[in-house]
Scaffold this motif. Structure first.
Motif, PDB file in Angstrom:
ATOM      1  N   PRO A  51       0.812  -1.223   0.000  1.00  0.00           N
ATOM      2  CA  PRO A  51       0.000   0.000   0.000  1.00  0.00           C
ATOM      3  C   PRO A  51       0.845   1.273   0.000  1.00  0.00           C
ATOM      4  O   PRO A  51       0.390   2.327  -0.405  1.00  0.00           O
ATOM      5  N   ARG A  52       2.095   1.165   0.440  1.00  0.00           N
ATOM      6  CA  ARG A  52       2.977   2.343   0.453  1.00  0.00           C
ATOM      7  C   ARG A  52       3.568   2.639  -0.918  1.00  0.00           C
ATOM      8  O   ARG A  52       4.255   3.634  -1.090  1.00  0.00           O
ATOM      9  N   ALA A  53       3.305   1.813  -1.911  1.00  0.00           N
ATOM     10  CA  ALA A  53       3.874   1.988  -3.250  1.00  0.00           C
ATOM     11  C   ALA A  53       2.992   2.846  -4.157  1.00  0.00           C
ATOM     12  O   ALA A  53       3.154   2.829  -5.372  1.00  0.00           O
ATOM     13  N   VAL A  54       2.095   3.627  -3.561  1.00  0.00           N
ATOM     14  CA  VAL A  54       1.135   4.396  -4.348  1.00  0.00           C
ATOM     15  C   VAL A  54       1.831   5.345  -5.321  1.00  0.00           C
ATOM     16  O   VAL A  54       1.425   5.457  -6.479  1.00  0.00           O
ATOM     17  N   ARG A  55       2.896   6.005  -4.899  1.00  0.00           N
ATOM     18  CA  ARG A  55       3.607   6.922  -5.807  1.00  0.00           C
ATOM     19  C   ARG A  55       4.231   6.163  -6.977  1.00  0.00           C
ATOM     20  O   ARG A  55       4.179   6.613  -8.117  1.00  0.00           O
ATOM     21  N   ALA A  56       4.827   5.021  -6.696  1.00  0.00           N
ATOM     22  CA  ALA A  56       5.428   4.213  -7.757  1.00  0.00           C
ATOM     23  C   ALA A  56       4.349   3.704  -8.705  1.00  0.00           C
ATOM     24  O   ALA A  56       4.551   3.675  -9.930  1.00  0.00           O
ATOM     25  N   VAL A  57       3.211   3.300  -8.166  1.00  0.00           N
ATOM     26  CA  VAL A  57       2.092   2.860  -8.994  1.00  0.00           C
ATOM     27  C   VAL A  57       1.625   4.021  -9.874  1.00  0.00           C
ATOM     28  O   VAL A  57       1.407   3.853 -11.077  1.00  0.00           O
ATOM     29  N   GLY A  58       1.500   5.192  -9.284  1.00  0.00           N
ATOM     30  CA  GLY A  58       1.103   6.375 -10.056  1.00  0.00           C
ATOM     31  C   GLY A  58       2.085   6.686 -11.175  1.00  0.00           C
ATOM     32  O   GLY A  58       1.678   7.037 -12.282  1.00  0.00           O
ATOM     33  N   GLY A  59       3.365   6.527 -10.897  1.00  0.00           N
ATOM     34  CA  GLY A  59       4.376   6.740 -11.927  1.00  0.00           C
ATOM     35  C   GLY A  59       4.247   5.752 -13.065  1.00  0.00           C
ATOM     36  O   GLY A  59       4.383   6.102 -14.244  1.00  0.00           O
ATOM     37  N   ALA A  60       3.974   4.504 -12.720  1.00  0.00           N
ATOM     38  CA  ALA A  60       3.799   3.474 -13.746  1.00  0.00           C
ATOM     39  C   ALA A  60       2.545   3.744 -14.580  1.00  0.00           C
ATOM     40  O   ALA A  60       2.563   3.615 -15.807  1.00  0.00           O
ATOM     41  N   VAL A  61       1.459   4.135 -13.922  1.00  0.00           N
ATOM     42  CA  VAL A  61       0.222   4.446 -14.640  1.00  0.00           C
ATOM     43  C   VAL A  61       0.463   5.632 -15.571  1.00  0.00           C
ATOM     44  O   VAL A  61       0.051   5.618 -16.737  1.00  0.00           O
ATOM     45  N   GLY A  62       1.164   6.639 -15.094  1.00  0.00           N
ATOM     46  CA  GLY A  62       1.454   7.821 -15.908  1.00  0.00           C
ATOM     47  C   GLY A  62       2.345   7.522 -17.102  1.00  0.00           C
ATOM     48  O   GLY A  62       2.329   8.247 -18.092  1.00  0.00           O
ATOM     49  N   ALA A  63       3.116   6.443 -17.014  1.00  0.00           N
ATOM     50  CA  ALA A  63       4.011   6.056 -18.104  1.00  0.00           C
ATOM     51  C   ALA A  63       3.380   5.023 -19.035  1.00  0.00           C
ATOM     52  O   ALA A  63       4.047   4.519 -19.943  1.00  0.00           O
ATOM     53  N   ASN A  64       2.115   4.714 -18.834  1.00  0.00           N
ATOM     54  CA  ASN A  64       1.413   3.741 -19.669  1.00  0.00           C
ATOM     55  C   ASN A  64       1.534   4.156 -21.139  1.00  0.00           C
ATOM     56  O   ASN A  64       1.030   5.205 -21.524  1.00  0.00           O
ATOM     57  N   PRO A  65       2.160   3.325 -21.976  1.00  0.00           N
ATOM     58  CA  PRO A  65       2.328   3.716 -23.376  1.00  0.00           C
ATOM     59  C   PRO A  65       1.127   3.409 -24.266  1.00  0.00           C
ATOM     60  O   PRO A  65       1.124   3.768 -25.445  1.00  0.00           O
ATOM     61  N   LEU A  66       0.125   2.742 -23.722  1.00  0.00           N
ATOM     62  CA  LEU A  66      -1.027   2.319 -24.537  1.00  0.00           C
ATOM     63  C   LEU A  66      -2.304   3.027 -24.092  1.00  0.00           C
ATOM     64  O   LEU A  66      -3.233   2.418 -23.547  1.00  0.00           O
ATOM     65  N   LEU A  67      -2.341   4.327 -24.339  1.00  0.00           N
ATOM     66  CA  LEU A  67      -3.492   5.142 -23.990  1.00  0.00           C
ATOM     67  C   LEU A  67      -4.775   4.485 -24.508  1.00  0.00           C
ATOM     68  O   LEU A  67      -4.812   3.987 -25.627  1.00  0.00           O
ATOM     69  N   GLY A 123     -11.451   9.851  -5.019  1.00  0.00           N
ATOM     70  CA  GLY A 123     -12.321   9.773  -6.189  1.00  0.00           C
ATOM     71  C   GLY A 123     -12.097  10.875  -7.205  1.00  0.00           C
ATOM     72  O   GLY A 123     -12.836  10.973  -8.185  1.00  0.00           O
ATOM     73  N   ALA A 124     -11.082  11.712  -6.969  1.00  0.00           N
ATOM     74  CA  ALA A 124     -10.818  12.832  -7.866  1.00  0.00           C
ATOM     75  C   ALA A 124     -10.213  12.362  -9.188  1.00  0.00           C
ATOM     76  O   ALA A 124      -9.483  11.370  -9.245  1.00  0.00           O
ATOM     77  N   LEU A 125     -10.516  13.099 -10.248  1.00  0.00           N
ATOM     78  CA  LEU A 125      -9.900  12.854 -11.556  1.00  0.00           C
ATOM     79  C   LEU A 125      -8.486  13.424 -11.518  1.00  0.00           C
ATOM     80  O   LEU A 125      -8.298  14.620 -11.644  1.00  0.00           O
ATOM     81  N   THR A 126      -7.526  12.561 -11.319  1.00  0.00           N
ATOM     82  CA  THR A 126      -6.142  13.021 -11.213  1.00  0.00           C
ATOM     83  C   THR A 126      -5.244  12.225 -12.145  1.00  0.00           C
ATOM     84  O   THR A 126      -5.575  11.129 -12.580  1.00  0.00           O
ATOM     85  N   GLY A 127      -4.098  12.802 -12.432  1.00  0.00           N
ATOM     86  CA  GLY A 127      -2.985  12.083 -13.022  1.00  0.00           C
ATOM     87  C   GLY A 127      -3.185  11.416 -14.359  1.00  0.00           C
ATOM     88  O   GLY A 127      -2.798  10.271 -14.511  1.00  0.00           O
ATOM     89  N   PHE A 128      -3.733  12.089 -15.340  1.00  0.00           N
ATOM     90  CA  PHE A 128      -3.877  11.504 -16.667  1.00  0.00           C
ATOM     91  C   PHE A 128      -2.954  12.251 -17.615  1.00  0.00           C
ATOM     92  O   PHE A 128      -3.125  13.448 -17.844  1.00  0.00           O
ATOM     93  N   ALA A 129      -1.985  11.540 -18.180  1.00  0.00           N
ATOM     94  CA  ALA A 129      -0.958  12.170 -19.010  1.00  0.00           C
ATOM     95  C   ALA A 129      -1.529  12.889 -20.227  1.00  0.00           C
ATOM     96  O   ALA A 129      -0.937  13.839 -20.726  1.00  0.00           O
ATOM     97  N   ALA A 130      -2.685  12.471 -20.706  1.00  0.00           N
ATOM     98  CA  ALA A 130      -3.298  13.103 -21.876  1.00  0.00           C
ATOM     99  C   ALA A 130      -4.229  14.247 -21.487  1.00  0.00           C
ATOM    100  O   ALA A 130      -4.852  14.857 -22.355  1.00  0.00           O
TER     101      ALA A 130
END
Length: 167
Positions: free
Chosen positions: A114-130, A143-150
Motif C-alpha cells: 500500500p505504500r507503493a502508491v507513488r510508484a504505482v502512479g508513476g507506472a500508470v502515468g508512463a502507460n504507453p497504450l493510452l 475519487g478525484a480525476l487526477t494524473g492523466f498524461a493526456a
C-alpha cells in the motif's frame, strides 16, 4: 523486428500508434499516444515505417470503442517497460469497462505494498497504450480525476463515454 506506425483521427485528437512486426501480419501494439500527451512522442521516430495495414486491427477496435460499440480490446500488445511497470499495466486490463479503481487498489491488485502508491502512479502515468490499457479508469484516493498524461478533460470524456453519458 520492424517498428511500424500509423495515425488515426479520434475524439481525443490525432492518435499516433506504433507496433512491432516480424514478417507479415498484424503488429504487436507498442504505443498509442494523443497530441500533447505528457512524456509521449508526438511524431514517429525517423526509423519507423508507415504501415496502416499492420495496425488496422488496432485502428478498427479503437474506432469501435470511440463509437461506443466495443468494451474490451483484443489485440497483441508489446509495450516496453520495466517488470514493475509491466505488472501495473497488466493490472489495468482487469479494471472493467465503465468502472474505476484508486491507485492504491490498482497497486494491491498488482501485488504491491500500500505504500507503493507513488510508484504505482508513476507506472500508470508512463502507460504507453493510452485507452487500450485503461489508465483513465484510475482515480485519486478521494475519487478525484487526477494524473492523466493526456489531460483531465480527455480522462473525463473517456469515463463519460464508458458510463454511457455521451450518447
Amino acid at each position: 523486428m520492424t517498428t511500424v506506425f500509423t495515425t488515426m483521427e479520434s475524439p481525443l485528437g490525432r492518435l499516433l500508434l506504433s507496433g512491432f512486426v516480424d514478417g507479415n501480419g498484424p503488429a504487436a501494439l507498442a504505443t498509442v499516444t494523443a497530441p500533447g500527451q505528457k512524456g509521449a512522442r508526438g511524431e514517429p521516430d525517423a526509423d519507423w515505417e508507415p504501415d496502416a495495414a499492420a495496425l488496422a486491427p488496432a485502428v478498427e477496435q479503437l474506432a469501435a470503442y470511440f463509437a461506443g460499440e466495443l468494451t474490451v480490446f483484443d489485440l497483441p500488445l508489446a509495450p516496453v517497460g520495466t517488470k514493475f511497470r509491466q505488472r501495473i499495466w497488466a493490472a489495468l486490463d482487469d479494471i472493467p469497462y465503465g468502472g474505476t479503481v484508486t491507485y492504491g487498489e490498482l497497486g494491491a491488485a498488482a501485488g504491491q505494498s500500500p505504500r507503493a502508491v507513488r510508484a504505482v502512479g508513476g507506472a500508470v502515468g508512463a502507460n504507453p497504450l493510452l485507452v487500450i490499457r485503461p489508465c483513465h479508469r484510475v482515480m485519486g484516493a478521494n475519487g478525484a480525476l487526477t494524473g492523466f498524461a493526456a489531460g483531465v478533460e480527455r480522462k473525463r470524456w473517456l469515463l463519460e463515454l464508458e458510463r454511457g453519458t455521451l450518447f
